[in-house]
Motif scaffolding. Sequence first.
Motif, PDB file in Angstrom:
ATOM      1  N   MET A 241      -7.654   0.050  -5.133  1.00 37.14           N
ATOM      2  CA  MET A 241      -6.768   0.899  -4.519  1.00 37.14           C
ATOM      3  C   MET A 241      -5.906   0.245  -3.306  1.00 37.14           C
ATOM      4  O   MET A 241      -6.528  -0.222  -2.355  1.00 37.14           O
ATOM      5  CB  MET A 241      -7.645   2.177  -3.833  1.00 37.14           C
ATOM      6  CG  MET A 241      -6.607   2.996  -3.306  1.00 37.14           C
ATOM      7  SD  MET A 241      -7.670   4.692  -2.979  1.00 37.14           S
ATOM      8  CE  MET A 241      -8.674   4.158  -1.434  1.00 37.14           C
ATOM      9  N   ARG A 242      -4.659   0.232  -3.489  1.00 33.10           N
ATOM     10  CA  ARG A 242      -4.052  -0.359  -2.566  1.00 33.10           C
ATOM     11  C   ARG A 242      -3.318   0.804  -1.537  1.00 33.10           C
ATOM     12  O   ARG A 242      -3.010   1.998  -1.645  1.00 33.10           O
ATOM     13  CB  ARG A 242      -2.580  -0.844  -3.203  1.00 33.10           C
ATOM     14  CG  ARG A 242      -1.796  -1.719  -2.092  1.00 33.10           C
ATOM     15  CD  ARG A 242      -0.294  -2.108  -2.658  1.00 33.10           C
ATOM     16  NE  ARG A 242       0.657  -1.118  -2.814  1.00 33.10           N
ATOM     17  CZ  ARG A 242       1.799  -1.045  -3.067  1.00 33.10           C
ATOM     18  NH1 ARG A 242       2.498  -2.449  -2.987  1.00 33.10           N
ATOM     19  NH2 ARG A 242       2.819  -0.191  -2.780  1.00 33.10           N
ATOM     20  N   VAL A 243      -3.387   0.638  -0.267  1.00 38.78           N
ATOM     21  CA  VAL A 243      -3.200   1.481   0.804  1.00 38.78           C
ATOM     22  C   VAL A 243      -1.838   0.816   1.433  1.00 38.78           C
ATOM     23  O   VAL A 243      -1.843  -0.403   2.061  1.00 38.78           O
ATOM     24  CB  VAL A 243      -4.205   1.667   2.023  1.00 38.78           C
ATOM     25  CG1 VAL A 243      -3.724   2.641   3.021  1.00 38.78           C
ATOM     26  CG2 VAL A 243      -5.441   2.142   1.154  1.00 38.78           C
ATOM     27  N   HIS A 305      -9.572  -5.857   1.712  1.00 37.10           N
ATOM     28  CA  HIS A 305      -8.844  -7.160   1.766  1.00 37.10           C
ATOM     29  C   HIS A 305      -7.444  -6.645   2.362  1.00 37.10           C
ATOM     30  O   HIS A 305      -6.692  -5.792   1.891  1.00 37.10           O
ATOM     31  CB  HIS A 305      -8.618  -8.010   0.996  1.00 37.10           C
ATOM     32  CG  HIS A 305      -8.051  -9.222   0.894  1.00 37.10           C
ATOM     33  ND1 HIS A 305      -6.541  -9.359   0.494  1.00 37.10           N
ATOM     34  CD2 HIS A 305      -8.198 -10.408   1.863  1.00 37.10           C
ATOM     35  CE1 HIS A 305      -6.061 -10.445   1.075  1.00 37.10           C
ATOM     36  NE2 HIS A 305      -7.134 -11.323   1.855  1.00 37.10           N
ATOM     37  N   LEU A 306      -6.930  -7.270   3.607  1.00 35.58           N
ATOM     38  CA  LEU A 306      -5.691  -7.145   4.450  1.00 35.58           C
ATOM     39  C   LEU A 306      -4.915  -8.212   3.782  1.00 35.58           C
ATOM     40  O   LEU A 306      -4.973  -9.348   3.665  1.00 35.58           O
ATOM     41  CB  LEU A 306      -5.728  -7.210   5.640  1.00 35.58           C
ATOM     42  CG  LEU A 306      -4.435  -6.922   6.415  1.00 35.58           C
ATOM     43  CD1 LEU A 306      -3.868  -5.540   6.344  1.00 35.58           C
ATOM     44  CD2 LEU A 306      -4.630  -7.293   7.936  1.00 35.58           C
ATOM     45  N   ASP A 307      -3.581  -7.611   3.119  1.00 33.71           N
ATOM     46  CA  ASP A 307      -2.818  -8.597   2.317  1.00 33.71           C
ATOM     47  C   ASP A 307      -2.209  -9.652   3.205  1.00 33.71           C
ATOM     48  O   ASP A 307      -1.902 -10.710   3.053  1.00 33.71           O
ATOM     49  CB  ASP A 307      -1.579  -7.905   1.525  1.00 33.71           C
ATOM     50  CG  ASP A 307      -2.425  -7.217   0.195  1.00 33.71           C
ATOM     51  OD1 ASP A 307      -3.606  -7.129   0.217  1.00 33.71           O
ATOM     52  OD2 ASP A 307      -1.630  -6.250  -0.458  1.00 33.71           O
ATOM     53  N   GLY A 308      -1.605  -9.099   4.396  1.00 38.36           N
ATOM     54  CA  GLY A 308      -0.728 -10.073   5.293  1.00 38.36           C
ATOM     55  C   GLY A 308      -0.555  -9.275   6.324  1.00 38.36           C
ATOM     56  O   GLY A 308      -0.711  -8.185   6.818  1.00 38.36           O
ATOM     57  N   GLY A 318       5.751  -3.835   3.298  1.00 39.49           N
ATOM     58  CA  GLY A 318       5.036  -3.267   4.272  1.00 39.49           C
ATOM     59  C   GLY A 318       3.852  -3.753   4.538  1.00 39.49           C
ATOM     60  O   GLY A 318       3.506  -5.254   4.543  1.00 39.49           O
ATOM     61  N   GLU A 319       2.818  -2.983   5.171  1.00 43.74           N
ATOM     62  CA  GLU A 319       1.498  -3.401   5.620  1.00 43.74           C
ATOM     63  C   GLU A 319       0.573  -2.938   4.406  1.00 43.74           C
ATOM     64  O   GLU A 319       0.672  -1.513   4.240  1.00 43.74           O
ATOM     65  CB  GLU A 319       1.259  -2.807   6.744  1.00 43.74           C
ATOM     66  CG  GLU A 319       1.708  -3.512   8.033  1.00 43.74           C
ATOM     67  CD  GLU A 319       0.948  -4.790   8.596  1.00 43.74           C
ATOM     68  OE1 GLU A 319      -0.201  -4.958   8.455  1.00 43.74           O
ATOM     69  OE2 GLU A 319       1.815  -5.956   9.121  1.00 43.74           O
ATOM     70  N   ASN A 320      -0.099  -3.763   3.843  1.00 37.94           N
ATOM     71  CA  ASN A 320      -0.888  -3.432   2.785  1.00 37.94           C
ATOM     72  C   ASN A 320      -2.382  -3.789   2.927  1.00 37.94           C
ATOM     73  O   ASN A 320      -2.655  -5.114   3.405  1.00 37.94           O
ATOM     74  CB  ASN A 320      -0.481  -4.003   1.341  1.00 37.94           C
ATOM     75  CG  ASN A 320       0.807  -3.423   1.090  1.00 37.94           C
ATOM     76  OD1 ASN A 320       1.005  -2.296   0.456  1.00 37.94           O
ATOM     77  ND2 ASN A 320       2.038  -4.283   1.228  1.00 37.94           N
ATOM     78  N   LEU A 321      -3.267  -2.967   2.625  1.00 40.14           N
ATOM     79  CA  LEU A 321      -4.559  -3.569   2.419  1.00 40.14           C
ATOM     80  C   LEU A 321      -5.256  -2.909   1.066  1.00 40.14           C
ATOM     81  O   LEU A 321      -4.763  -1.866   0.765  1.00 40.14           O
ATOM     82  CB  LEU A 321      -5.631  -3.239   3.652  1.00 40.14           C
ATOM     83  CG  LEU A 321      -5.784  -1.716   4.001  1.00 40.14           C
ATOM     84  CD1 LEU A 321      -6.861  -1.047   3.266  1.00 40.14           C
ATOM     85  CD2 LEU A 321      -6.269  -1.647   5.581  1.00 40.14           C
ATOM     86  N   THR A 322      -6.089  -3.658   0.409  1.00 35.20           N
ATOM     87  CA  THR A 322      -6.663  -3.233  -0.659  1.00 35.20           C
ATOM     88  C   THR A 322      -8.142  -2.781  -0.689  1.00 35.20           C
ATOM     89  O   THR A 322      -8.989  -3.523  -0.026  1.00 35.20           O
ATOM     90  CB  THR A 322      -6.346  -4.249  -1.845  1.00 35.20           C
ATOM     91  OG1 THR A 322      -5.065  -4.641  -1.833  1.00 35.20           O
ATOM     92  CG2 THR A 322      -6.903  -3.851  -3.204  1.00 35.20           C
ATOM     93  N   VAL A 323      -8.593  -1.746  -1.275  1.00 34.97           N
ATOM     94  CA  VAL A 323     -10.154  -1.549  -1.454  1.00 34.97           C
ATOM     95  C   VAL A 323     -10.566  -1.432  -2.725  1.00 34.97           C
ATOM     96  O   VAL A 323      -9.894  -1.138  -3.718  1.00 34.97           O
ATOM     97  CB  VAL A 323     -10.303  -0.046  -0.771  1.00 34.97           C
ATOM     98  CG1 VAL A 323     -11.877   0.459  -0.796  1.00 34.97           C
ATOM     99  CG2 VAL A 323      -9.616   0.122   0.454  1.00 34.97           C
ATOM    100  N   THR A 355       0.787   5.578   1.706  1.00 42.91           N
ATOM    101  CA  THR A 355       0.560   5.869   0.378  1.00 42.91           C
ATOM    102  C   THR A 355      -0.907   5.006  -0.114  1.00 42.91           C
ATOM    103  O   THR A 355      -1.089   4.075   0.293  1.00 42.91           O
ATOM    104  CB  THR A 355       1.744   5.351  -0.558  1.00 42.91           C
ATOM    105  OG1 THR A 355       2.828   6.038  -0.214  1.00 42.91           O
ATOM    106  CG2 THR A 355       1.525   5.502  -1.959  1.00 42.91           C
ATOM    107  N   LEU A 356      -1.791   5.858  -0.822  1.00 41.31           N
ATOM    108  CA  LEU A 356      -2.836   5.325  -1.324  1.00 41.31           C
ATOM    109  C   LEU A 356      -2.793   5.413  -2.796  1.00 41.31           C
ATOM    110  O   LEU A 356      -2.559   6.383  -3.388  1.00 41.31           O
ATOM    111  CB  LEU A 356      -4.151   5.932  -0.939  1.00 41.31           C
ATOM    112  CG  LEU A 356      -4.511   6.304   0.568  1.00 41.31           C
ATOM    113  CD1 LEU A 356      -3.863   7.093   1.368  1.00 41.31           C
ATOM    114  CD2 LEU A 356      -5.991   6.281   0.604  1.00 41.31           C
ATOM    115  N   GLN A 357      -2.697   4.203  -3.547  1.00 43.24           N
ATOM    116  CA  GLN A 357      -2.464   4.112  -5.001  1.00 43.24           C
ATOM    117  C   GLN A 357      -3.657   3.632  -5.626  1.00 43.24           C
ATOM    118  O   GLN A 357      -3.835   2.343  -5.873  1.00 43.24           O
ATOM    119  CB  GLN A 357      -1.337   3.060  -5.015  1.00 43.24           C
ATOM    120  CG  GLN A 357      -0.876   2.769  -6.645  1.00 43.24           C
ATOM    121  CD  GLN A 357      -0.531   4.089  -7.324  1.00 43.24           C
ATOM    122  OE1 GLN A 357       0.599   4.537  -7.065  1.00 43.24           O
ATOM    123  NE2 GLN A 357      -1.422   4.661  -8.031  1.00 43.24           N
ATOM    124  N   PRO A 358      -4.660   4.614  -6.278  1.00 45.34           N
ATOM    125  CA  PRO A 358      -5.644   3.982  -7.024  1.00 45.34           C
ATOM    126  C   PRO A 358      -5.289   3.405  -8.322  1.00 45.34           C
ATOM    127  O   PRO A 358      -4.041   3.711  -8.887  1.00 45.34           O
ATOM    128  CB  PRO A 358      -6.436   5.237  -7.093  1.00 45.34           C
ATOM    129  CG  PRO A 358      -5.939   6.338  -6.320  1.00 45.34           C
ATOM    130  CD  PRO A 358      -4.465   5.923  -6.323  1.00 45.34           C
TER     131      PRO A 358
END
Length: 426
Positions: A241-243, A305-308, A318-323, A355-358
């Motif tokens: 899931m990307r946030v 995990h935080l992408d960058g 943007g700012e992205n993290l993944t669960v 935006t939370l994208q499962p």
Amino acid sequence: MSKGSNVPVPTTALRVELGWRSAPGVPDADASALLLVGGKVRSDADFVFYNQPEHASGAVRHEGKRTDGGRVTDTLLVDLARVEPSVETVVLAASADGGTFAQVPGLYIEVRDAVQGTVAARFDSADATVETAFVLGEFYRRQGAWKFRAVGQGYDSGLEGLATDFGITVDEPQRTAPVVEPQRTAPVHEPQWTAPPTSPPAPATPPPPPTAPPVRLSKVTLTKAAPSVSLTKQGGTSGAMRVNLNWQVHKQFSGWGSKRGRAVAMHADLDLDLCALYELADGRKGVVQALGNAYGALHQPPYIHLDGDDRTGAVASGENLTVNLDHQRDFRRILVFVTIYEGARSFADLHATVTLQPQHGAPIDFSLDECTVPSTVCALALITNTGNDLVVQREARYLVPDRGVSPQRTVDQAYGWGMNWTPGRK
């Protein structure tokens, strides 16, 4: 522009803005684009919208939604120089979510040069009635040049009707056919019948090649009135899931400055940091953030995990993290929050969307409210494992740190995480 009129547009990157006035009871609206050959899409990949935000050619990208006072905008970036030669038309459409366009005041579409910011075309739509989807305009080729036409034609069948009209295959909910009970009658004795000899079976026909899954139009928008959603009911409890946090950067922002509360300028190099506090089922707690290079890990604890680190706010980056939702049983709760690292003293005048994208489920999005306090940290969303469900709660809560207290410690105290904090740098 009036309906049906057209103007030439430069063959450069253009920002297409769908806008309207927001008020209680006004439906939400979403921008979309379709790339057409002979009046139809070549495949479902030629449909760009919130669930499919970028075309493979890079010619069209859905940038996302902004709220600025009483106005809401949803934006597409269209680079006409990158549109494939076979594509004749790029349709620019809008769909209403929760009502008709008669309930959407001040609806317009505006085309601007993405670099210079100059307006190339604008069409204001004022005659909507029962429409729930609109083709507001289109780019089309004429004698080697591109033009924009104001269209203003609608559908009363929503985004699904618009999409299928241009050749999109839409994923519809499965409907179970009613079960018909056989009538009970007295047994009837009939003469036995013997089947005639059969010829050898024909060779099996090879199965057709696999086709791409149909486009899913569903999405979830969280609001103050409906602030939470079940990931379990949405079917989004596995995979990644990307946030994403995106925002609009101005050259100057109005911030909180002096002791009297007067505004000061905020710099264009605004640096926001997306972070997450986590608590695992075994009691371990921690933070994922760029500060201290605590980027986390996706396939081992904390499974976040935080992408960058991004400074543009663009929805594509943007700012992205993944669960990693394959490890949902290992989570007790996750709090996603954002801090201002530098470039501003407050979130005032920051127009941001979360935006939370499962991987398997509808996207979940919401906008941040207008910030009216000198806040440098905002709690965005709380994800909680209730034992038999995974619930996403919209927080959108601006917090004001006490003097000498870090934003991280402030959000920790507000949500009772109970961690020990030390100074850090990135």
